[in-house]
Design an enzyme around this catalytic site. Sequence first.
Site, PDB file in Angstrom:
ATOM      1  N   ARG A   1     -11.130  12.544  13.408  1.00  0.00           N
ATOM      2  CA  ARG A   1     -11.621  11.772  14.721  1.00  0.00           C
ATOM      3  C   ARG A   1     -10.192  11.122  15.436  1.00  0.00           C
ATOM      4  NH1 ARG A   1     -13.303   6.577  16.238  1.00  0.00           N
ATOM      5  NH2 ARG A   1     -13.412   6.330  13.926  1.00  0.00           N
TER       6      ARG A   1
ATOM      7  N   THR B   1       0.838  -1.033  -0.002  1.00  0.00           N
ATOM      8  CA  THR B   1       0.021  -0.050  -0.094  1.00  0.00           C
ATOM      9  C   THR B   1       0.728   1.222   0.090  1.00  0.00           C
ATOM     10  OG1 THR B   1      -1.938  -0.979   1.099  1.00  0.00           O
ATOM     11  CG2 THR B   1      -1.743   1.324   1.254  1.00  0.00           C
TER      12      THR B   1
ATOM     13  N   TYR C   1      12.592  -2.236  -4.069  1.00  0.00           N
ATOM     14  CA  TYR C   1      12.188  -3.256  -3.225  1.00  0.00           C
ATOM     15  C   TYR C   1      12.537  -4.724  -3.330  1.00  0.00           C
ATOM     16  CZ  TYR C   1       9.465  -0.726   0.149  1.00  0.00           C
ATOM     17  OH  TYR C   1       9.143   0.104   1.347  1.00  0.00           O
TER      18      TYR C   1
ATOM     19  N   LYS D   1       0.958   9.640  -2.791  1.00  0.00           N
ATOM     20  CA  LYS D   1       0.014  10.626  -2.283  1.00  0.00           C
ATOM     21  C   LYS D   1       0.858  11.759  -1.856  1.00  0.00           C
ATOM     22  CE  LYS D   1      -0.167  10.603   1.993  1.00  0.00           C
ATOM     23  NZ  LYS D   1      -0.551  10.174   3.454  1.00  0.00           N
TER      24      LYS D   1
ATOM     25  N   HIS E   1      15.366  31.759  14.932  1.00  0.00           N
ATOM     26  CA  HIS E   1      14.543  32.834  14.628  1.00  0.00           C
ATOM     27  C   HIS E   1      15.066  33.434  13.281  1.00  0.00           C
ATOM     28  CE1 HIS E   1      11.873  36.362  14.976  1.00  0.00           C
ATOM     29  NE2 HIS E   1      12.843  37.070  14.801  1.00  0.00           N
TER      30      HIS E   1
END
Length: 452
Positions: free
Chosen positions: A205, A42, A99, A51, A435
């Site tokens: 969620r 995946t 892979y 993605k 900074h």
Amino acid sequence: MVFDYDLFVIGGGSGGVRAARIAAGEHGARVGLAEEDRMGGTCVIRGCVPKKLMVFASGYRAQMDDARVYGWDVAEKGFDWSTFRPRLDAELDRLEAAYRRGLENAGVTVHDARAVLEDAHTVRLSTGETFRARHILIATGGRPFLPPIAEEAGAMTSNDVFKLDALPKSILVVGGGFIACEFACILNGLGVEVTQYYRGAQILRGFDDEARGHVAELIREGGVNLHVGTDVLEMKPVDGGTWVKSTDGREKVYEKVLFATGRVPNTEGLGLEELGVELGRRGEIVVDEWSQTAVPSVYAVGDVTDRVNLTPVAIREGHAFADTVFGSKPTKAEHDLVASAVFTQPELGSVGMTEEEARDERPIEVYSTSFRPMQTLFAGRPDRVMMKLIVCAETRKVLGCHIVAPQAGEMIQLAAVAIRMGATKEDFDRTVAVHPTMAEELVTMRKPVRTA
């Protein structure tokens, strides 16, 4: 008993590949691996990697607008999917080949076939071959869940986005988790008219309430037509796309509909229950802290176990398994304080406890700030960054950190190191700020905004 392999891995995703490589390459085990689809699983083929490349692509529209303000003469002709898609495919081909090379170099025998279990030590391939192995590792991952109403109407899943021949003019994204929110932002950034429905009260969620509310506001400001408390009531294919009626009575035709309403473990048809491997309510393989199932010779790692469904976790689980079983180094994969990033626009980075989780357990102090970052403020954009620390009032340890900002994923990785080491709020305070940066706000918040 004679075995063909010391280990046979079913699944060529991140967890399975790492386990196979470590077992064979570092510990000298005889390892076979079967993958019925493309190597990489995946994450590499239809998840994290493509993605993230689409996230990069989708961000250039806003960057070009900013560039003009900064004095650059930029000519924008729009996004060309036909240019991007072949390069995306080529990159995935390159990674898949890498892979395979990694497995071959480690001495792993790769079988391009589907594998199922015949007994506790035997796997049968779709080619008709059978092999006996001392240990079997299930690493078959998960797949997108598509409810019947969506399947009947021909809705897409996240897997299909990368295979589009052309971008749609309009799309409805159904869901409120990180996959739904990421693709809503990606497609919006690429110029698609995006509507998003989520049946719950707020998206994302499980993440910190303040952070998820901040993300939702910015998603809307960025152009996504986000509706919470809303679900699909009816849908059907029509000329020009899919007609959808929502629970609030809204009716509209969308060129495409993408359902991102959850994923389920890939355990169907593997022969697990017949063998005595326990499955959970969602079909996940039940394992102990060593990733071992109820059948001693059978182990499982990654999303198929539905523990923490993130690629780096699957990799850790696979590595720990190999070290434990073949390396005489008993190792447990840790599932606490796992940092995560949602690649929305802007990103959400999170590690540790949410405010809601922490305040139910102990007295806490909450440090939080929101501001307009220098880069987009100068460009006249209304973007707002949020930084938040959850601190135990008694021990002073930082229990959680939540960042909503461009590059939040990069920042949360470094914050996770400090929190994993047990840093206190005073440790953050003693750290001199860099900074001007956004991240300096993490070490300059001196007074809590509230206690609980």
